[in-house]
Motif scaffolding. Structure first.
Motif, mmCIF file in Angstrom:
data_model
loop_
_atom_site.group_PDB
_atom_site.id
_atom_site.type_symbol
_atom_site.label_atom_id
_atom_site.label_comp_id
_atom_site.label_asym_id
_atom_site.label_seq_id
_atom_site.Cartn_x
_atom_site.Cartn_y
_atom_site.Cartn_z
ATOM 1 N N GLY A 105 0.795 -1.230 0.000
ATOM 2 C CA GLY A 105 0.000 0.000 0.000
ATOM 3 C C GLY A 105 0.820 1.268 0.000
ATOM 4 O O GLY A 105 0.333 2.332 -0.379
ATOM 5 N N SER A 106 2.090 1.182 0.441
ATOM 6 C CA SER A 106 2.957 2.361 0.437
ATOM 7 C C SER A 106 4.368 1.968 0.018
ATOM 8 O O SER A 106 5.046 1.196 0.694
ATOM 9 N N LYS A 107 4.793 2.525 -1.118
ATOM 10 C CA LYS A 107 6.150 2.230 -1.621
ATOM 11 C C LYS A 107 7.190 2.752 -0.630
ATOM 12 O O LYS A 107 8.239 2.136 -0.433
ATOM 13 N N ASP A 108 6.894 3.914 -0.011
ATOM 14 C CA ASP A 108 7.833 4.499 0.948
ATOM 15 C C ASP A 108 7.975 3.571 2.166
ATOM 16 O O ASP A 108 9.081 3.293 2.620
ATOM 17 N N PHE A 109 6.837 3.049 2.663
ATOM 18 C CA PHE A 109 6.863 2.113 3.788
ATOM 19 C C PHE A 109 7.706 0.893 3.428
ATOM 20 O O PHE A 109 8.561 0.450 4.201
ATOM 21 N N SER A 110 7.486 0.342 2.233
ATOM 22 C CA SER A 110 8.191 -0.893 1.875
ATOM 23 C C SER A 110 9.683 -0.637 1.670
ATOM 24 O O SER A 110 10.514 -1.452 2.053
ATOM 25 N N LYS A 111 10.039 0.533 1.114
ATOM 26 C CA LYS A 111 11.469 0.838 0.942
ATOM 27 C C LYS A 111 12.134 1.010 2.314
ATOM 28 O O LYS A 111 13.244 0.524 2.531
#
Ligand code: AMP
Ligand code: GLY
Length: 425
Positions: A105-111
């Motif tokens: 749901g969040s690319k920033d969270f996953s990175k």
């Protein structure tokens, strides 16, 4: 078990087909399902994200397990909705918690998650409207092409790869200052371009242990030789010849184990599928993205290769004893070709009568966007990706040949499919 499967695509038909074969199954409901899933159980016309209506259905029909196919209900928090409700909390949901679903749901969270756990991925930085100028400066430090990702869910369209610095800067402005993807591009991840060959690895976890499912490769572009617009996926094959045992060992050691341990360490509840999109760069795996669900059309080649009872594995996920369950994989190849509506992924017409299904002998037809209208015997198209034709073979070529032969039997107005699935391998 009384199982409620949420979703309506080819992935869900493949799940429904497999679950219907389970000795542990009493009744299967698919919400909302399609014309194909209606042959495996009972379709229930309720929206995938209408949790109150799902609650009522689950209680009235004594559902004992909920299996979630697509990301939207997961990202919206269906797992947490069930665990917070006294009447629902004893009913297991196969899928991650709302926080776990942020891996997709969040690319920033996953990175940030990957960075915290030293999981190999492309170098990156995240920017907002306020830090757009710094984003421009960061772009200048990177060689072309440039990878810009809207942080949130953007229906698979949120990744843009401009070839030049000027285009990249313009794209960043579009995303941040002009809200190109609405809420989804309030934050934008800019990352280094990785050159290599892509594949997907799927993991089923009970939050403690895990099973790695067969790897698959999908074909995302509409045109042959990977040209034209991105789609949801035009075909898939499994296994992937270049993903040999040595490569898969690297994936397990460098990516799967730190991912599961990272989730555990951070107290993130994750009882479901993790889809790891990988780039193989000079024989080494890098994470391109996580998804909190199975891939589509990858499921249509991965699930047919699982010989074990899928509900037994899901029971292991629910009870937290997945490590005690066996997963047996069919050694044959599986290949799937997606039949789509002419014009997809742009504008296309729906309601086209599908004929010739009875002539398919050597393949499994997984419906994706089909419906039955007015009780007529032949289904009609109801979306862009209409059906996936999966076949087994002792070689990939044999599996593909069968799928193409079957695809040739099926007719609907303006049918289109790629003729080059698997040829690059
Ligand atoms: P995603 O939505 O994150 O899967 O990205 C869509 C597609 O963009 C991927 O399937 C890749 O083909 C491509 N892509 C994403 N990130 C990168 C990257 N860092 N380097 C090269 N290609 C990428
Ligand atoms: N086939 C890619 C996906 O499911 O996201």
């Amino acid at each position: 078990m009384n199982v409620l499967l949420i979703g309506s695509g080819g992935r869900e038909h493949a799940f429904a087909w497999k679950i219907a074969q389970s000795k542990k199954l009493t009744r299967l409901f698919i919400l909302p399902g399609n014309a194909g899933t209606a042959g495996c159980g009972t379709n229930v016309i309720i929206s995938e994200t209408d949790f109150e209506a799902i609650r009522k259905f689950v209680l009235e029909n004594k559902i004992t397990m909920v299996v979630v196919g697509p990301e939207a209900p997961l990202v919206k928090g269906i797992y947490d909705f069930f665990s917070a409700d006294n009447d629902l909390k004893s009913i297991p949901v196969i899928g991650p918690s709302k926080t776990g679903a942020q891996l997709e749901g969040s690319k920033d969270f996953s990175k940030r998650f990957m960075q915290r756990h030293q999981i190999p991925t492309a170098r990156y930085q995240t920017f907002t409207k306020e830090t757009m100028q710094e984003g421009m400066t960061f772009l200048e430090t990177l060689p072309p092409p440039y990878v810009l990702k809207a942080d949130g869910l953007a229906a698979g369209k949120g990744v843009v790869i401009p070839a030049t610095l000027d285009e990249a800067k313009q794209e960043l402005t579009e995303m941040l200052a002009h809200s190109k993807f609405g809420e989804a591009s309030v934050k934008v991840v800019i990352e280094e371009f990785l050159k290599g060959i892509e594949l997907s690895v799927f993991v089923l976890s009970d939050g403690v242990s895990y099973k790695i499912l067969p790897p698959a490769k999908d074909y995302k572009r509409i045109g042959e030789a990977d040209t034209g617009l991105n789609t949801g996926g035009m075909g898939a094959v499994s296994p992937v010849p270049f993903a040999d045992a040595a490569f898969l060992k690297k994936v397990e050691d460098r990516i799967v184990v730190p991912t599961i341990n990272g989730l555990k360490k951070e107290g993130i509840i994750y009882k479901g599928f993790i889809f790891i999109g990988l780039m193989c760069v000079n024989g080494n795996p890098y994470v391109i993205e996580y998804n909190c669900r199975m891939g589509d059309p990858e499921t249509e080649v991965v699930v047919p290769r699982i010989k074990s009872d899928l509900l037994d594995l899901f029971e292991g996920v629910a009870k937290g004893n997945l490590s005690e369950r066996k997963i047996e994989i069919d050694s044959r190849y599986a290949a799937s070709v997606m039949l789509v509506s002419g014009g997809y992924p742009g504008a296309y017409e729906k309601g086209k009568v599908i004929s010739g299904l009875e002539k398919v002998k050597d393949s499994i037809v997984f419906h994706a966007a089909t419906e039955v209208k007015n009780g007529k015997p032949e289904p009609v198209t109801s979306g862009g990706r209409v059906m996936a034709i999966t076949s087994y073979g002792h070689t990939m070529a044999e599996a593909l040949e069968k799928s193409y032969k079957s695809a040739g039997e099926i007719k609907f107005d303006k049918i289109y499919y790629r003729k080059d699935i698997g040829l690059d391998l």
